[in-house]
Write a protein that holds these residues in place. Structure first.
Motif, PDB file in Angstrom:
ATOM      1  N   VAL A  20      -3.314  -9.144   0.304  1.00  0.00           N
ATOM      2  CA  VAL A  20      -3.375  -8.319   1.521  1.00  0.00           C
ATOM      3  C   VAL A  20      -3.534  -9.272   2.698  1.00  0.00           C
ATOM      4  O   VAL A  20      -4.502 -10.064   2.745  1.00  0.00           O
ATOM      5  N   SER A  21      -2.601  -9.242   3.627  1.00  0.00           N
ATOM      6  CA  SER A  21      -2.617 -10.172   4.770  1.00  0.00           C
ATOM      7  C   SER A  21      -2.291  -9.411   6.046  1.00  0.00           C
ATOM      8  O   SER A  21      -1.811  -8.264   6.015  1.00  0.00           O
ATOM      9  N   THR A  22      -2.577 -10.089   7.144  1.00  0.00           N
ATOM     10  CA  THR A  22      -2.326  -9.481   8.453  1.00  0.00           C
ATOM     11  C   THR A  22      -0.882  -9.661   8.845  1.00  0.00           C
ATOM     12  O   THR A  22      -0.242 -10.651   8.503  1.00  0.00           O
ATOM     13  N   THR A  23      -0.377  -8.638   9.562  1.00  0.00           N
ATOM     14  CA  THR A  23       1.003  -8.710  10.046  1.00  0.00           C
ATOM     15  C   THR A  23       1.073  -9.017  11.545  1.00  0.00           C
ATOM     16  O   THR A  23       2.165  -9.331  12.056  1.00  0.00           O
ATOM     17  N   ARG A  24      -0.090  -8.894  12.246  1.00  0.00           N
ATOM     18  CA  ARG A  24      -0.143  -9.146  13.663  1.00  0.00           C
ATOM     19  C   ARG A  24      -1.585  -9.455  14.022  1.00  0.00           C
ATOM     20  O   ARG A  24      -2.501  -9.365  13.182  1.00  0.00           O
ATOM     21  N   ALA A  25      -1.801  -9.792  15.267  1.00  0.00           N
ATOM     22  CA  ALA A  25      -3.168 -10.023  15.735  1.00  0.00           C
ATOM     23  C   ALA A  25      -3.903  -8.696  15.782  1.00  0.00           C
ATOM     24  O   ALA A  25      -3.334  -7.651  16.106  1.00  0.00           O
ATOM     25  N   LEU A  26      -5.195  -8.743  15.410  1.00  0.00           N
ATOM     26  CA  LEU A  26      -6.010  -7.541  15.386  1.00  0.00           C
ATOM     27  C   LEU A  26      -6.449  -7.184  16.801  1.00  0.00           C
ATOM     28  O   LEU A  26      -6.757  -8.059  17.629  1.00  0.00           O
ATOM     29  N   GLU A  27      -6.497  -5.899  17.059  1.00  0.00           N
ATOM     30  CA  GLU A  27      -6.875  -5.411  18.377  1.00  0.00           C
ATOM     31  C   GLU A  27      -8.055  -4.455  18.240  1.00  0.00           C
ATOM     32  O   GLU A  27      -8.344  -3.962  17.145  1.00  0.00           O
ATOM     33  N   GLU A  28      -8.678  -4.167  19.395  1.00  0.00           N
ATOM     34  CA  GLU A  28      -9.813  -3.264  19.367  1.00  0.00           C
ATOM     35  C   GLU A  28      -9.392  -1.852  18.984  1.00  0.00           C
ATOM     36  O   GLU A  28     -10.152  -1.091  18.392  1.00  0.00           O
ATOM     37  N   SER A  29      -8.137  -1.554  19.317  1.00  0.00           N
ATOM     38  CA  SER A  29      -7.662  -0.209  18.974  1.00  0.00           C
ATOM     39  C   SER A  29      -7.506   0.006  17.474  1.00  0.00           C
ATOM     40  O   SER A  29      -7.347   1.128  17.033  1.00  0.00           O
ATOM     41  N   ASP A  30      -7.535  -1.068  16.721  1.00  0.00           N
ATOM     42  CA  ASP A  30      -7.410  -0.925  15.258  1.00  0.00           C
ATOM     43  C   ASP A  30      -8.682  -0.399  14.630  1.00  0.00           C
ATOM     44  O   ASP A  30      -8.686  -0.037  13.440  1.00  0.00           O
ATOM     45  N   GLY A  31      -9.754  -0.357  15.393  1.00  0.00           N
ATOM     46  CA  GLY A  31     -11.014   0.126  14.855  1.00  0.00           C
ATOM     47  C   GLY A  31     -11.817  -0.982  14.214  1.00  0.00           C
ATOM     48  O   GLY A  31     -11.313  -2.080  13.947  1.00  0.00           O
ATOM     49  N   LEU A  32     -13.066  -0.654  13.968  1.00  0.00           N
ATOM     50  CA  LEU A  32     -13.956  -1.659  13.368  1.00  0.00           C
ATOM     51  C   LEU A  32     -13.911  -1.640  11.834  1.00  0.00           C
ATOM     52  O   LEU A  32     -14.452  -2.543  11.194  1.00  0.00           O
ATOM     53  N   LYS A  33     -13.304  -0.633  11.281  1.00  0.00           N
ATOM     54  CA  LYS A  33     -13.274  -0.548   9.792  1.00  0.00           C
ATOM     55  C   LYS A  33     -11.935   0.019   9.345  1.00  0.00           C
ATOM     56  O   LYS A  33     -11.444   0.993   9.901  1.00  0.00           O
ATOM     57  N   GLN A  34     -11.383  -0.650   8.339  1.00  0.00           N
ATOM     58  CA  GLN A  34     -10.095  -0.231   7.779  1.00  0.00           C
ATOM     59  C   GLN A  34     -10.265   0.023   6.265  1.00  0.00           C
ATOM     60  O   GLN A  34     -10.857  -0.797   5.558  1.00  0.00           O
ATOM     61  N   ILE A  35      -9.778   1.160   5.805  1.00  0.00           N
ATOM     62  CA  ILE A  35      -9.753   1.468   4.358  1.00  0.00           C
ATOM     63  C   ILE A  35      -8.293   1.413   3.903  1.00  0.00           C
ATOM     64  O   ILE A  35      -7.456   2.217   4.364  1.00  0.00           O
ATOM     65  N   LEU A  36      -7.996   0.414   3.071  1.00  0.00           N
ATOM     66  CA  LEU A  36      -6.624   0.232   2.572  1.00  0.00           C
ATOM     67  C   LEU A  36      -6.538   0.718   1.121  1.00  0.00           C
ATOM     68  O   LEU A  36      -7.395   0.389   0.288  1.00  0.00           O
ATOM     69  N   LEU A  37      -5.499   1.480   0.803  1.00  0.00           N
ATOM     70  CA  LEU A  37      -5.236   1.971  -0.558  1.00  0.00           C
ATOM     71  C   LEU A  37      -3.970   1.292  -1.076  1.00  0.00           C
ATOM     72  O   LEU A  37      -2.881   1.507  -0.542  1.00  0.00           O
ATOM     73  N   VAL A  38      -4.122   0.444  -2.095  1.00  0.00           N
ATOM     74  CA  VAL A  38      -2.997  -0.329  -2.665  1.00  0.00           C
ATOM     75  C   VAL A  38      -2.562   0.326  -3.981  1.00  0.00           C
ATOM     76  O   VAL A  38      -3.393   0.554  -4.876  1.00  0.00           O
ATOM     77  N   LEU A  39      -1.281   0.643  -4.091  1.00  0.00           N
ATOM     78  CA  LEU A  39      -0.700   1.229  -5.315  1.00  0.00           C
ATOM     79  C   LEU A  39      -0.113   0.103  -6.172  1.00  0.00           C
ATOM     80  O   LEU A  39       0.735  -0.649  -5.703  1.00  0.00           O
ATOM     81  N   VAL A  40      -0.578   0.015  -7.414  1.00  0.00           N
ATOM     82  CA  VAL A  40      -0.064  -0.971  -8.388  1.00  0.00           C
ATOM     83  C   VAL A  40       0.763  -0.193  -9.417  1.00  0.00           C
ATOM     84  O   VAL A  40       0.240   0.720 -10.082  1.00  0.00           O
ATOM     85  N   LYS A  41       2.048  -0.517  -9.584  1.00  0.00           N
ATOM     86  CA  LYS A  41       2.923   0.216 -10.502  1.00  0.00           C
ATOM     87  C   LYS A  41       3.782  -0.768 -11.309  1.00  0.00           C
ATOM     88  O   LYS A  41       4.058  -1.881 -10.868  1.00  0.00           O
ATOM     89  N   ASP A  42       4.112  -0.331 -12.501  1.00  0.00           N
ATOM     90  CA  ASP A  42       4.980  -1.147 -13.360  1.00  0.00           C
ATOM     91  C   ASP A  42       6.427  -0.683 -13.207  1.00  0.00           C
ATOM     92  O   ASP A  42       6.723   0.223 -12.428  1.00  0.00           O
ATOM     93  N   HIS A  43       7.328  -1.295 -13.974  1.00  0.00           N
ATOM     94  CA  HIS A  43       8.752  -0.970 -13.889  1.00  0.00           C
ATOM     95  C   HIS A  43       9.248  -0.226 -15.125  1.00  0.00           C
ATOM     96  O   HIS A  43      10.429  -0.244 -15.461  1.00  0.00           O
ATOM     97  N   GLY A  44       8.324   0.378 -15.870  1.00  0.00           N
ATOM     98  CA  GLY A  44       8.711   1.078 -17.094  1.00  0.00           C
ATOM     99  C   GLY A  44       9.302   2.429 -16.817  1.00  0.00           C
ATOM    100  O   GLY A  44       9.375   2.897 -15.682  1.00  0.00           O
ATOM    101  N   GLU A  45       9.765   3.086 -17.893  1.00  0.00           N
ATOM    102  CA  GLU A  45      10.308   4.428 -17.825  1.00  0.00           C
ATOM    103  C   GLU A  45       9.553   5.295 -18.828  1.00  0.00           C
ATOM    104  O   GLU A  45       9.659   5.075 -20.038  1.00  0.00           O
ATOM    105  N   PRO A  46       8.700   6.220 -18.370  1.00  0.00           N
ATOM    106  CA  PRO A  46       8.434   6.518 -16.957  1.00  0.00           C
ATOM    107  C   PRO A  46       7.482   5.484 -16.357  1.00  0.00           C
ATOM    108  O   PRO A  46       6.751   4.805 -17.081  1.00  0.00           O
ATOM    109  N   MET A  47       7.482   5.381 -15.043  1.00  0.00           N
ATOM    110  CA  MET A  47       6.627   4.418 -14.352  1.00  0.00           C
ATOM    111  C   MET A  47       5.168   4.876 -14.428  1.00  0.00           C
ATOM    112  O   MET A  47       4.856   6.051 -14.282  1.00  0.00           O
ATOM    113  N   LEU A  48       4.270   3.908 -14.679  1.00  0.00           N
ATOM    114  CA  LEU A  48       2.834   4.155 -14.671  1.00  0.00           C
ATOM    115  C   LEU A  48       2.222   3.327 -13.548  1.00  0.00           C
ATOM    116  O   LEU A  48       2.727   2.247 -13.200  1.00  0.00           O
TER     117      LEU A  48
END
Length: 812
Positions: free
Chosen positions: A629-657
């Motif tokens: 997880v990395s930054t894409t731009r400089a952080l600003e005050e408008s981004d807030g003081l706290k960020q909750i990120l939800l990362v989806l991890v998936k495989d390439h099977g059929e069906p996908m899990l």
């Protein structure tokens, strides 16, 4: 009583003949010889046949001891309990052999397991059980009174059905003053008996003379026969007809046609007138041939009146009379001796007396298969029979005794090549032209278990998807056996071994009859990728034969395992990471690591940042395959003081899990102290702030240098990857070592819990660049076992794994 005896000379001849026959028998046969008198009672002891043949009495019943008598009634029998040969029924030697000097019953003694044949000859001894018999109870003689003393008058003698001494006859005549008996031996076949006149007859004194002729044989006790001789004394016509010869001899072939002229007898009479007119007649024919000859009473010609048969009678004696027509008539006598000559008119007879079938294909050469007897009633060369066998093969005929042959196995036989042999036994006599007879023998070959079951190929490879249902049919083995019956009945079984800590029989089973292989439980690719075992095919012969088949069962992976996020982001409560608002673009704020127990595509993980509701452009991103997880731009005050990120991890099977990881980011101003992940604040000192400012300036130059070097590295790697992806090599399509795909030191590649072709490295880099190389130093070197497992992956799978990083690199 007056009589003549020739017993002395005949006894000597009989003794010499018996000695020669006995010597010939002992030299020619080499078998057991017994003798028994005729008319012996039932149960009369003949001999201990088992003891004399060298057989154990206890073996007679188990070995199927039996006695075979060809063409005879069951005159003799053997007690199978004690091996004694005894008389079973009445034996009449005269009925059995006629007047042959030697009368024997030939027996074949046969025992099985192993098959043995013995030849036994039982000679039937003659006893004096037949009294002499005259052709009639009364004989009439007409004798002219003009007969001179010493005149002879032929008499018809008696016959005795016995032989040897018992058939030697002496004759006696009742006392009288006119006649005595006289016997003359003119040939071996005939003896002349006649009355000799000692005193002239006087019809006026004695017109009729009654005499009693007695025949006595030489047996003990003696037996006698009598005939009344009635002699009439005739007057005037005192000259008898006289034949040119007293005895005529003729030889005839047995095939002469009916009506063939034989001989003409001729007699003359010295009288005149009616007393010299002669008439011929057949007085008697011996033996029993009254219908075979015809005499012309006027000319004296004798012709055949039937069919002669040498095998029935070889010699005939005809008594011929010539009667004149005087009053009383006078009679002259002569004999015609007819010898019948043999021709080859009887074909041999072939009889298969015993068979030991079928012949096992492992029988040794020399095994007796059948006993064959031949017979030809002809004599001399016409009765000499030789046998031959056709077609040529592993059999031969061996002569074992007079006119007896054994069919022997002369080589090896194989039921799988030829199961039945059709043999023809040909018997040919020595006559001209030769006659022959054939007998067909069908010899079946019995099977032995000499062929093991055979599979079409020694190794089979089977692919089975994991999570199969219990009892799932995965393969069918089949073996063939060219043997027959139970020797070809094949059953299948597993060659038991251990798979890890468990027996093989807990994984698979094989149906003993159909050869179907079943999986007894669901197979797990993550636990067992390859199951190797052997199936044994065993026939039901004795001893049984078997062969083995190797079976390789590859368990194909299914996408049955979801990705698992590793700590510290795997807990229920998210971990808070402190991020300064002054971080530069591309700063890694967190790293997600996840694993997947599957393999191949099913274990290839990718990361995706789920968008937040109401946020259009998040200042953060996640590496697609690194999880950083990395930054894409400089952080600003408008981004807030706290960020909750939800990362989806998936495989390439059929069906996908898939799985999710929650990352909590707390943004700090530049002057605020950073806290550890445990929540403890770190207060920066004044010197640290100065150093931090200096470090920021230094980082700017370092970033510029790193970007320059990285640009060159990226261009080089890009060129290398394009060449690798555009040119198919042996490493991709061939059986070479599999290509490893790794990340660089900066990131983390998703990996499986088991050792796979996908691996990860650890480092401090800040970009998503993936290095593609078959020999990266930071990747663990696969072991031999891993390389062998890697080879089992499908070709498309390997190509896909090799090409995918190329496309990812181009996108980045």
């Amino acid at each position: 009583i007056m009589g003549f005896s020739e017993v002395g000379g005949l006894k000597l001849q009989q003794l010499i003949l018996s000695f020669l026959l006995h010597t010939f028998w002992e030299v020619g046969s080499g078998q057991v010889h017994y003798s028994v008198p005729e008319e012996a009672k039932h149960g009369t002891f003949v001999g201990r046949i088992a003891q004399d043949l060298g057989l154990e009495v206890g073996e007679l019943v188990p070995r199927l001891f039996r006695v075979v008598s060809k063409g005879r009634k069951d005159y003799l029998e053997v007690n199978a309990q004690n091996g004694i040969l005894f008389v079973n029924s009445r034996i009449d030697r005269e009925e059995l052999c006629g007047r042959r000097p030697v009368c024997s019953i030939h027996l074949e003694v046969i025992v099985d397991k192993p098959l043995q044949v013995f030849h036994v000859e039982v000679e039937i001894k003659d006893i004096n059980d037949n009294a002499p018999m005259f052709p009639a109870s009364e004989q009439r003689l007409f004798i002219s009174e003009s007969k001179q003393p010493d005149s002879r008058f032929p008499l018809e003698g008696a016959s005795d059905a016995d032989i040897g001494v018992n058939s030697l006859l002496t004759y006696g005549l009742s006392p009288n003053e006119y006649f005595i008996l006289e016997m003359q031996t003119s040939s071996e076949q005939s003896k002349a008996l006649s009355l000799l006149l000692r005193k002239s007859l006087d019809r006026e004194d004695t017109a009729e003379i009654d005499l009693l002729l007695t025949a006595t044989d030489g047996g003990k006790p003696e037996l006698t026969g009598t005939v009344q001789l009635k002699i009439s004394v005739l007057d005037v016509n005192d000259n008898d007809p006289e034949f040119d010869q007293s005895e005529y001899k003729v030889k005839l072939l047995e095939n002469v046609a009916n009506g063939t002229f034989i001989v003409k007898v001729n007699a003359t009479d010295r009288d005149e007138g009616i007393n010299k007119v002669l008439q011929y007649s057949l007085r008697s024919i011996k033996p029993k041939g009254n219908d075979l000859f015809r005499l012309n009473e006027n000319t004296g010609e004798i012709r055949i009146n039937g069919n002669l048969d040498f095998e029935e009678n070889k010699f005939y004696e005809l008594q011929v009379e010539a009667n004149d027509k005087g009053i009383p008539p006078m009679v002259g006598h002569c004999r015609v001796l007819v010898e019948v000559l043999d021709i080859n008119d009887n074909a041999p007879e072939v009889v298969v007396t015993s068979l030991s079938l079928p012949v096992r294909e492992d029988a040794p050469p020399g095994t007796v298969i059948a006993l064959i007897s031949v017979f030809d009633p002809d004599s001399g060369a016409n009765g000499e029979v030789t046998c031959s066998l056709s077609p040529p093969g592993p059999f031969t005929l061996v002569s074992t005794f007079r006119n007896y042959y054994s069919l022997l196995l002369d080589g090896t036989v194989d039921r799988e090549s030829i199961s039945v042999y059709e043999l023809v036994v040909t018997a040919r006599d020595g006559g001209t032209p030769a006659l022959r007879a054939t007998a067909r023998i069908s010899v079946g070959i019995g099977d032995v278990n000499d062929n093991a079951p055979a599979f079409e190929q020694p190794l089979y490879t089977v692919f089975v998807r994991e999570n199969n249902p219990p009892g799932h049919h995965i393969f069918t083995v089949s073996a063939s056996d060219p043997d027959a019956q139970e020797n070809a009945l094949v059953s299948y079984s597993l060659v038991e071994r251990r798979v890890g800590e468990r027996p093989l029989s807990s994984f698979v089973s094989v149906h003993s009859e159909s050869g179907k292989v079943y999986a007894l439980q669901p197979l797990d690719h993550e636990e067992l990728e390859l199951l190797q075992f052997q199936v044994s095919a065993r026939d039901s012969g004795f001893p049984p034969l078997s062969s083995n088949l190797s079976l390789q069962v590859f368990v194909l992976d299914e996408n049955d395992n979801a990705p698992v996020v590793l700590p510290p982001y795997s807990g229920v409560s998210p971990v808070t990471e402190l991020v300064s608002q002054s971080v530069t673009v591309g700063h890694v704020v967190a790293k997600i690591r996840a694993v997947d127990a599957d393999s191949g595509y099913n274990a290839w993980l990718s990361y995706e940042l789920l968008p937040k509701v109401g946020v259009e452009h998040s200042p953060f991103r996640v590496g697609l395959y690194t999880g950083e997880v990395s930054t894409t731009r400089a952080l600003e005050e408008s981004d807030g003081l706290k960020q909750i990120l939800l990362v989806l991890v998936k495989d390439h099977g059929e069906p996908m899990l898939s799985a999710t990881a929650t990352v909590s980011l707390s943004l700090l101003e530049s002057g605020q102290a950073l806290q550890t992940s445990s929540g403890v604040a770190r207060q920066p000192a004044a010197s640290s702030i100065v150093k931090g400012t200096t470090l920021v300036n230094v980082n700017v130059y370092l970033i510029i240098a790193i970007c320059s070097v990285s640009s060159l590295l990226v261009l080089s790697l890009l060129l290398y990857v394009m060449l690798r992806c555009s040119t198919p090599t042996q490493d991709i399509y061939g059986p070479g070592k599999p290509t490893l795909v790794c990340s660089n030191e900066a990131g983390s590649w998703s990996y499986s819990q088991q050792q796979r072709q996908i691996c990860s490295g650890e480092g401090t880099g800040k970009n998503d660049l993936m290095a593609f190389s078959p020999n990266l130093p930071l990747c663990p070197v696969p072991s031999d076992r891993e390389q062998q497992e890697a080879k089992k992956e499908p070709l498309a799978h390997v190509c896909y794994l090799n090409l995918l990083p190329c496309f990812s690199l181009l996108i980045i």
